[in-house]
Design a protein around this motif. Structure first.
Motif, PDB file in Angstrom:
ATOM      1  N   TRP B  40      -1.733  -7.548   0.026  1.00 21.70           N
ATOM      2  CA  TRP B  40      -0.654  -6.723   0.587  1.00 21.70           C
ATOM      3  C   TRP B  40       0.706  -7.396   0.466  1.00 21.70           C
ATOM      4  CZ3 TRP B  40       2.060  -9.332   4.224  1.00 21.70           C
ATOM      5  CH2 TRP B  40       1.396 -10.381   4.886  1.00 21.70           C
ATOM      6  N   ARG B  41       0.721  -8.724   0.205  1.00 25.09           N
ATOM      7  CA  ARG B  41       1.961  -9.457   0.379  1.00 25.09           C
ATOM      8  C   ARG B  41       3.010  -9.156  -0.693  1.00 25.09           C
ATOM      9  NH1 ARG B  41       4.805 -14.137   1.379  1.00 25.09           N
ATOM     10  NH2 ARG B  41       4.906 -14.633   3.598  1.00 25.09           N
ATOM     11  N   GLY B  42       2.590  -9.109  -1.922  1.00 26.85           N
ATOM     12  CA  GLY B  42       3.543  -8.869  -3.013  1.00 26.85           C
ATOM     13  C   GLY B  42       4.308  -7.571  -2.845  1.00 26.85           C
ATOM     14  N   PRO B  43       3.582  -6.445  -2.721  1.00 27.36           N
ATOM     15  CA  PRO B  43       4.292  -5.167  -2.537  1.00 27.36           C
ATOM     16  C   PRO B  43       5.146  -5.146  -1.265  1.00 27.36           C
ATOM     17  CG  PRO B  43       1.964  -4.791  -3.023  1.00 27.36           C
ATOM     18  CD  PRO B  43       2.127  -6.265  -2.836  1.00 27.36           C
ATOM     19  N   THR B  44       4.678  -5.822  -0.225  1.00 32.82           N
ATOM     20  CA  THR B  44       5.418  -5.818   1.045  1.00 32.82           C
ATOM     21  C   THR B  44       6.726  -6.594   0.905  1.00 32.82           C
ATOM     22  OG1 THR B  44       3.404  -5.599   2.352  1.00 32.82           O
ATOM     23  CG2 THR B  44       5.310  -6.550   3.456  1.00 32.82           C
ATOM     24  N   VAL B  45       6.658  -7.746   0.269  1.00 29.65           N
ATOM     25  CA  VAL B  45       7.884  -8.534   0.079  1.00 29.65           C
ATOM     26  C   VAL B  45       8.882  -7.758  -0.779  1.00 29.65           C
ATOM     27  CG1 VAL B  45       8.815 -10.609  -1.011  1.00 29.65           C
ATOM     28  CG2 VAL B  45       6.777 -10.768   0.423  1.00 29.65           C
ATOM     29  N   ALA B  46       8.383  -7.101  -1.811  1.00 32.62           N
ATOM     30  CA  ALA B  46       9.278  -6.316  -2.680  1.00 32.62           C
ATOM     31  C   ALA B  46       9.922  -5.180  -1.893  1.00 32.62           C
ATOM     32  CB  ALA B  46       8.492  -5.765  -3.867  1.00 32.62           C
ATOM     33  N   ARG B  47       9.155  -4.515  -1.070  1.00 30.75           N
ATOM     34  CA  ARG B  47       9.674  -3.405  -0.279  1.00 30.75           C
ATOM     35  C   ARG B  47      10.704  -3.902   0.751  1.00 30.75           C
ATOM     36  NH1 ARG B  47      10.964   1.975   0.252  1.00 30.75           N
ATOM     37  NH2 ARG B  47      10.490   2.760   2.351  1.00 30.75           N
ATOM     38  N   LEU B  48      10.422  -5.019   1.398  1.00 26.06           N
ATOM     39  CA  LEU B  48      11.375  -5.568   2.371  1.00 26.06           C
ATOM     40  C   LEU B  48      12.689  -5.938   1.680  1.00 26.06           C
ATOM     41  CD1 LEU B  48       9.032  -7.838   4.538  1.00 26.06           C
ATOM     42  CD2 LEU B  48      10.215  -5.762   5.280  1.00 26.06           C
ATOM     43  N   ASP B  49      12.585  -6.508   0.502  1.00 25.70           N
ATOM     44  CA  ASP B  49      13.794  -6.857  -0.241  1.00 25.70           C
ATOM     45  C   ASP B  49      14.612  -5.599  -0.524  1.00 25.70           C
ATOM     46  OD1 ASP B  49      14.786  -7.633  -3.462  1.00 25.70           O
ATOM     47  OD2 ASP B  49      15.379  -8.844  -1.748  1.00 25.70           O
ATOM     48  N   TYR B  50      13.924  -4.549  -0.920  1.00 31.38           N
ATOM     49  CA  TYR B  50      14.586  -3.269  -1.214  1.00 31.38           C
ATOM     50  C   TYR B  50      15.247  -2.705   0.038  1.00 31.38           C
ATOM     51  CZ  TYR B  50      14.803   1.804  -1.997  1.00 31.38           C
ATOM     52  OH  TYR B  50      15.201   3.119  -2.050  1.00 31.38           O
ATOM     53  N   LEU B  51      14.537  -2.738   1.167  1.00 35.60           N
ATOM     54  CA  LEU B  51      15.063  -2.147   2.398  1.00 35.60           C
ATOM     55  C   LEU B  51      16.276  -2.909   2.922  1.00 35.60           C
ATOM     56  CD1 LEU B  51      11.758  -1.226   4.295  1.00 35.60           C
ATOM     57  CD2 LEU B  51      13.272   0.280   2.994  1.00 35.60           C
ATOM     58  N   CYS B  52      16.310  -4.199   2.666  1.00 28.87           N
ATOM     59  CA  CYS B  52      17.461  -4.998   3.099  1.00 28.87           C
ATOM     60  C   CYS B  52      18.690  -4.736   2.228  1.00 28.87           C
ATOM     61  CB  CYS B  52      17.118  -6.488   3.069  1.00 28.87           C
ATOM     62  SG  CYS B  52      15.991  -6.988   4.388  1.00 28.87           S
ATOM     63  N   ARG B  53      18.502  -4.036   1.145  1.00 30.10           N
ATOM     64  CA  ARG B  53      19.616  -3.725   0.246  1.00 30.10           C
ATOM     65  C   ARG B  53      19.996  -2.247   0.264  1.00 30.10           C
ATOM     66  NH1 ARG B  53      19.770  -7.937  -3.841  1.00 30.10           N
ATOM     67  NH2 ARG B  53      17.986  -9.321  -3.580  1.00 30.10           N
ATOM     68  N   CYS B  82      -2.483  -9.915   9.573  1.00 27.86           N
ATOM     69  CA  CYS B  82      -3.221  -9.318   8.466  1.00 27.86           C
ATOM     70  C   CYS B  82      -4.136 -10.347   7.812  1.00 27.86           C
ATOM     71  CB  CYS B  82      -2.259  -8.770   7.408  1.00 27.86           C
ATOM     72  SG  CYS B  82      -1.281  -7.377   7.975  1.00 27.86           S
ATOM     73  N   GLY B  83      -5.250  -9.841   7.287  1.00 25.95           N
ATOM     74  CA  GLY B  83      -6.117 -10.678   6.495  1.00 25.95           C
ATOM     75  C   GLY B  83      -5.815 -10.478   5.020  1.00 25.95           C
ATOM     76  N   PRO B  84      -6.448 -11.264   4.159  1.00 23.19           N
ATOM     77  CA  PRO B  84      -6.157 -11.157   2.724  1.00 23.19           C
ATOM     78  C   PRO B  84      -6.506  -9.787   2.141  1.00 23.19           C
ATOM     79  CG  PRO B  84      -7.980 -12.657   3.143  1.00 23.19           C
ATOM     80  CD  PRO B  84      -7.410 -12.322   4.464  1.00 23.19           C
ATOM     81  N   GLU B  85      -7.446  -9.102   2.764  1.00 21.39           N
ATOM     82  CA  GLU B  85      -7.860  -7.805   2.228  1.00 21.39           C
ATOM     83  C   GLU B  85      -7.258  -6.631   2.979  1.00 21.39           C
ATOM     84  OE1 GLU B  85      -9.796  -9.946  -0.493  1.00 21.39           O
ATOM     85  OE2 GLU B  85      -9.593  -7.765  -0.500  1.00 21.39           O
ATOM     86  N   ILE B 160      -5.417   5.015   2.881  1.00 18.65           N
ATOM     87  CA  ILE B 160      -5.048   5.218   1.485  1.00 18.65           C
ATOM     88  C   ILE B 160      -4.170   4.068   1.065  1.00 18.65           C
ATOM     89  CG2 ILE B 160      -2.936   6.524   1.981  1.00 18.65           C
ATOM     90  CD1 ILE B 160      -3.727   8.384  -0.314  1.00 18.65           C
ATOM     91  N   GLU B 161      -4.292   3.588  -0.177  1.00 13.70           N
ATOM     92  CA  GLU B 161      -3.450   2.522  -0.678  1.00 13.70           C
ATOM     93  C   GLU B 161      -2.025   3.024  -0.784  1.00 13.70           C
ATOM     94  OE1 GLU B 161      -5.707  -0.465  -0.294  1.00 13.70           O
ATOM     95  OE2 GLU B 161      -3.818  -0.765  -1.341  1.00 13.70           O
ATOM     96  N   THR B 162      -1.087   2.199  -0.374  1.00 15.89           N
ATOM     97  CA  THR B 162       0.295   2.629  -0.340  1.00 15.89           C
ATOM     98  C   THR B 162       1.091   1.939  -1.422  1.00 15.89           C
ATOM     99  OG1 THR B 162       2.267   2.726   1.019  1.00 15.89           O
ATOM    100  CG2 THR B 162       0.840   0.857   1.336  1.00 15.89           C
ATOM    101  N   ALA B 163       2.166   2.593  -1.827  1.00 18.13           N
ATOM    102  CA  ALA B 163       3.091   1.971  -2.765  1.00 18.13           C
ATOM    103  C   ALA B 163       4.121   1.164  -2.024  1.00 18.13           C
ATOM    104  CB  ALA B 163       3.782   3.053  -3.593  1.00 18.13           C
ATOM    105  N   ALA B 164       3.955   1.067  -0.697  1.00 22.48           N
ATOM    106  CA  ALA B 164       4.871   0.336   0.171  1.00 22.48           C
ATOM    107  C   ALA B 164       6.283   0.874  -0.064  1.00 22.48           C
ATOM    108  CB  ALA B 164       4.789  -1.161  -0.059  1.00 22.48           C
TER     109      ALA B 164
END
Lengths: 151, 164
Positions: B40-53, B82-85, B160-164
Motif C-alpha cells: 500500500w505504501r508506494g501508491p499512498t506516498v504518491a497520492r499524498l505528494d499529489y494532495l499536498c500540491r 497497516c500490515g504489509p498486505e 476493492i483495490e484502490t488507485a489511491a
C-alpha cells in the motif's frame, strides 16, 4: 430580487445567519470534486462520493461553501454553466428548507470571485454528512459515480 | 515469504571481471537486509505528494492543498496500523488542509478523518454496528484502528483495490 447584504462582524467577516432572502424551496448547490470520489464495491458503478465532500471549513467563518441557485438565476446566468466554471466539476443540490430542518443555517456570503456564494453553517457530524449523502441529488452529474450506496 | 531480502555487495573500486566470485567474508562485502515495502505504501506516498500540491480552489471554492504536517502524520499513522498486505486506502482531501483515509468493502467501511496531527475522528460501519457506525476520537493510541484494519484482510471483507 438580489439578495440583501449579509450581516458582518467588526472585521468584515460574514457571521453565520439564515438569510431571509433564501427561500425554503430554493436550491442550494454544493460542488463535488473528483478528488472526493472513492472506490466502493457496494456502489453500482464501483465508485462513490466520500462523506468528506460535505464538510465545513475549520478556518474563516467555518461554513460549508455552496452556490445559491436563485442568486445565479437572478443575475441572468445559467446555473449549470456557472458551477462548472472555471473548472468542470460535479455538483449536488439540496433544498434550503431541508438543510434548515437538519439544524443548519443557510446564508449568503458573496465573494469577489463568486458573488453567488453562500455558506451552510452547523455541526457537520459524521452522521449528518452521511445523511446529506443519502439525500443529495445530482445537479451536474458525473458519470460512473454513485451518490447513493446501499449499506 | 515475508519479503526480507539478504544480499551481498562488493564495494571495491577495482575492476571486477564478469563472473567473478566474491567470498561472502571478503572485507569489502556489505550485507544488506531490507524489507520489501508494504504494497500500500508506494501508491499512498504518491497520492499524498499529489494532495499536498493541489491548487487553491481545487474543490471549486477556496480549499487549499493538504497540509504537509497532516500528510506526514497520515503516513506515520498508516505505518503504525497497516500490515504489509493491507489494501491501499483511498485518501480524500478536506477543505482546510485536512485529510480522510478510507477503506470500503462489501461489509466494512472505515474512515479516518485526520483533522490535524494527533486529532483524528475514526469511524467504521460493520454489520454489527449498523449504519450509524461506531465513532471514536483518537489522538496518539490507534490500537483500536489497527484491530479494525486487521478485519479488512479477512476474505469476506476484502475491499476493492484502490488507485489511491
Amino acid at each position: 430580487m438580489p439578495l440583501s447584504k449579509p450581516p458582518r462582524d467588526a472585521t468584515g467577516e460574514v457571521v453565520p445567519h439564515n438569510h431571509e432572502g433564501i427561500m425554503q424551496t430554493d436550491r442550494i448547490i454544493r460542488r463535488v470534486s473528483e478528488e472526493h470520489f472513492v472506490p466502493d464495491p457496494k456502489a453500482a458503478t464501483g465508485r462513490r462520493v466520500s462523506s468528506l465532500a460535505f464538510q465545513a471549513s475549520t478556518i474563516g467563518n467555518r461554513g460549508m461553501s455552496v452556490d445559491i441557485e436563485s442568486s445565479i438565476v437572478e443575475a441572468g446566468i445559467d446555473p449549470t454553466t456557472f458551477v462548472t466554471t472555471p473548472q468542470y466539476i460535479g455538483s449536488v443540490w439540496f433544498h434550503a428548507g431541508y438543510l434548515r430542518s437538519e439544524g443548519f443555517l443557510v446564508g449568503y456570503d458573496p465573494l469577489p470571485e463568486n458573488p453567488h456564494h453562500g455558506e451552510v453553517w452547523g455541526n457537520f457530524t459524521k452522521g449528518l454528512r452521511k445523511k446529506l449523502l443519502k439525500v443529495a441529488q445530482w445537479f451536474v452529474e458525473i458519470d460512473n459515480v454513485d451518490l447513493h450506496v446501499a449499506s | 515469504m515475508n519479503g526480507i531480502i539478504i544480499g551481498a555487495v562488493v564495494g571495491s573500486p577495482a575492476f571486477q571481471p564478469p563472473g567473478a566470485v566474491h567470498p561472502f567474508h571478503s572485507p569489502n562485502a556489505r550485507t544488506l537486509i531490507t524489507e520489501r515495502p508494504a504494497l500500500w505504501r508506494g501508491p499512498t506516498v504518491a497520492r499524498l505528494d499529489y494532495l499536498c500540491r493541489l491548487p487553491v480552489g481545487w474543490n471549486g471554492y477556496r480549499a487549499g492543498p493538504v497540509s504537509f504536517n497532516v500528510a506526514h502524520f497520515a503516513l506515520r499513522l498508516l505505518d503504525a496500523v497497516c500490515g504489509p498486505e493491507t489494501p491501499a486506502p483511498s485518501l480524500v482531501p478536506g477543505s482546510s488542509g485536512d485529510l480522510q483515509i478510507e477503506w470500503h468493502s462489501q461489509t466494512i467501511d472505515i474512515e479516518l478523518h485526520i483533522i490535524a496531527p494527533n486529532v483524528v475522528q475514526a469511524w467504521r460501519e460493520t454489520p454489527e454496528t449498523g449504519e450509524d457506525g461506531q465513532e471514536v476520537p483518537l489522538t496518539i493510541d490507534f490500537t483500536e484502528v489497527a484491530q479494525w484494519i486487521k478485519t479488512l484482510a479477512e476474505p469476506s471483507s476484502a475491499p476493492i483495490e484502490t488507485a489511491a
